[in-house]
Design a protein around this motif. Sequence first.
Motif, short mmCIF file in Angstrom:
data_model
loop_
_atom_site.label_atom_id
_atom_site.label_comp_id
_atom_site.label_asym_id
_atom_site.label_seq_id
_atom_site.Cartn_x
_atom_site.Cartn_y
_atom_site.Cartn_z
N MET A 79 -67.33 -50.15 -57.10
CA MET A 79 -68.00 -51.34 -57.93
C MET A 79 -68.51 -51.34 -59.43
O MET A 79 -68.38 -50.26 -60.11
CB MET A 79 -69.43 -52.05 -57.40
CG MET A 79 -69.76 -52.31 -56.22
SD MET A 79 -71.65 -52.38 -55.66
CE MET A 79 -70.86 -50.54 -54.89
N GLU A 80 -67.77 -52.65 -59.84
CA GLU A 80 -67.39 -52.29 -61.95
C GLU A 80 -68.08 -54.00 -62.07
O GLU A 80 -67.94 -55.06 -61.41
CB GLU A 80 -66.79 -51.23 -62.06
CG GLU A 80 -65.03 -52.45 -61.32
CD GLU A 80 -64.45 -50.65 -61.24
OE1 GLU A 80 -64.15 -51.05 -63.05
OE2 GLU A 80 -63.31 -50.89 -61.13
N LYS A 81 -68.51 -53.98 -63.17
CA LYS A 81 -68.67 -55.15 -64.04
C LYS A 81 -68.06 -54.91 -65.97
O LYS A 81 -68.92 -53.30 -65.86
CB LYS A 81 -70.27 -55.48 -63.54
CG LYS A 81 -70.55 -56.66 -63.62
CD LYS A 81 -72.16 -57.27 -64.06
CE LYS A 81 -72.95 -58.35 -64.92
NZ LYS A 81 -72.11 -59.50 -63.81
N THR A 82 -68.62 -55.99 -66.27
CA THR A 82 -68.52 -55.77 -67.37
C THR A 82 -69.44 -57.28 -68.08
O THR A 82 -69.57 -57.47 -67.63
CB THR A 82 -67.22 -56.51 -68.31
OG1 THR A 82 -66.00 -55.23 -67.21
CG2 THR A 82 -67.11 -55.75 -69.81
N HIS B 95 -68.87 -51.13 -69.62
CA HIS B 95 -68.26 -51.54 -68.36
C HIS B 95 -68.67 -50.58 -67.95
O HIS B 95 -69.36 -49.52 -68.27
CB HIS B 95 -67.04 -50.66 -68.99
CG HIS B 95 -66.05 -50.96 -67.28
ND1 HIS B 95 -65.11 -52.22 -67.12
CD2 HIS B 95 -65.93 -51.26 -66.40
CE1 HIS B 95 -64.38 -52.99 -66.13
NE2 HIS B 95 -64.64 -51.55 -65.28
N TRP C 52 -77.77 -55.74 -61.56
CA TRP C 52 -76.73 -56.00 -60.85
C TRP C 52 -77.02 -55.12 -60.12
O TRP C 52 -76.30 -55.23 -58.83
CB TRP C 52 -75.74 -55.09 -62.34
CG TRP C 52 -74.12 -55.44 -61.48
CD1 TRP C 52 -73.83 -56.33 -60.89
CD2 TRP C 52 -73.74 -54.26 -61.92
NE1 TRP C 52 -72.16 -56.02 -60.59
CE2 TRP C 52 -72.40 -54.88 -61.09
CE3 TRP C 52 -73.76 -53.27 -61.46
CZ2 TRP C 52 -71.58 -53.39 -60.38
CZ3 TRP C 52 -72.93 -51.85 -61.57
CH2 TRP C 52 -71.13 -52.29 -60.93
N VAL D 143 -75.11 -55.78 -56.29
CA VAL D 143 -74.61 -55.97 -55.28
C VAL D 143 -75.27 -54.50 -54.39
O VAL D 143 -74.22 -53.79 -53.27
CB VAL D 143 -73.01 -55.33 -56.11
CG1 VAL D 143 -72.96 -55.97 -56.40
CG2 VAL D 143 -73.82 -53.71 -57.05
N LYS E 18 -69.74 -48.50 -63.96
CA LYS E 18 -69.16 -47.76 -62.89
C LYS E 18 -69.97 -48.07 -61.61
O LYS E 18 -70.69 -46.94 -62.41
CB LYS E 18 -67.87 -47.63 -63.77
CG LYS E 18 -67.26 -46.40 -61.94
CD LYS E 18 -65.95 -47.45 -61.53
CE LYS E 18 -65.16 -47.19 -60.04
NZ LYS E 18 -64.71 -48.51 -59.50
#
Lengths: 134, 134, 134
Positions: free
Chosen positions: B1-4, B128, B25, B29, B130
């Motif tokens: 899972m990742e997001k910026t 970023h 976040w 998730v 992660k």
Amino acid sequence: MEKTLHIDTNSRDQMIDITSQIEHWLKDVGVVDGIVIASSLHTTAGITVNENADPDVKTDFLRRLDEVYPWEHELDRHAEGNTAAHLKTSTVGHAQTLIISNGQLVLGTWQGVYFCEFDGPRKNRKIHLKVISS
Amino acid sequence: MEKTLHIDTNSRDQMIDITSQIEHWLKDVGVVDGIVIASSLHTTAGITVNENADPDVKTDFLRRLDEVYPWEHELDRHAEGNTAAHLKTSTVGHAQTLIISNGQLVLGTWQGVYFCEFDGPRKNRKIHLKVISS
Amino acid sequence: MEKTLHIDTNSRDQMIDITSQIEHWLKDVGVVDGIVIASSLHTTAGITVNENADPDVKTDFLRRLDEVYPWEHELDRHAEGNTAAHLKTSTVGHAQTLIISNGQLVLGTWQGVYFCEFDGPRKNRKIHLKVISS
């Protein structure tokens, strides 16, 4: 997955871009997603992420660190005389954790991964790489 | 899972608490256990963990860093003129690894996660995130 | 797997080697391969990896950091008066990520893991350990 990189340095203070060495290894071993820890196995050399474009940044960077932690200091007791290198290493960090996504390091446009020599020149400096897949 | 995460900053030096953005976040998730790496994608802005209570700490923190790495320096060669910001970024770190337990960041009572702008104001700074679950 | 170490410190600035405490715990829980994050739960105490041999390095290290971030500063606004400790913590880092291979920490010959007290003496400082196996 893990691997040790071996590096020779050729001046007392030096920043060496190891980004492509790490990326080639990730490709070789086929890592797609996760993180990779790049860890210097030395107390007078570290790892940092900084500018990969204008080489003047490296020059300024090393000169500024040297001003904050001058090599000679009359109060230092460590007989080896490299106390400043120990301080610089803990300041930039002995290791960095890098994100891997779609088989590549997640770095900004101007970011590169640097091995930072603070007590060179030295032969056979070692950087241990370790991947944790996700 | 990742997001910026995307952040706008409004002064040259600024510490912005991103703890709750990260925690929201993680909840979205559904991560329960593991670590999250928060990584600035810039060479003149980093991430640190420091005091979330007295705002004077941030003021002192940024002023002290500026004394150690002054913005103007007659020996700097980097044409962009932001050498100090590169030094500050490597000093606090471009990234931090945070522990997740029971769906929450493991932080002490007074700890918050900060995006540190050292060359603002800027629009659309990127962090970023992660997750590695365990 | 996770655990909290508890540490009492006995001076304002102090580096305490926690390498063997971490390694004993890794052995107890039977971790073979992966990483362990050691994270200080405080904003005036951090973690670093540095020399484990000559004790003079620690003396020099703490004195040099104190020169860069002096305890007393007439411009500091933080009422607690420990602004310098906050700066030192972010400089060395509140946490470090360590590599585990064959049940042991991957460290160079001269590397040890240190809890760095910058605002002691204090009772019951906490370091959170978290393993991610691979």
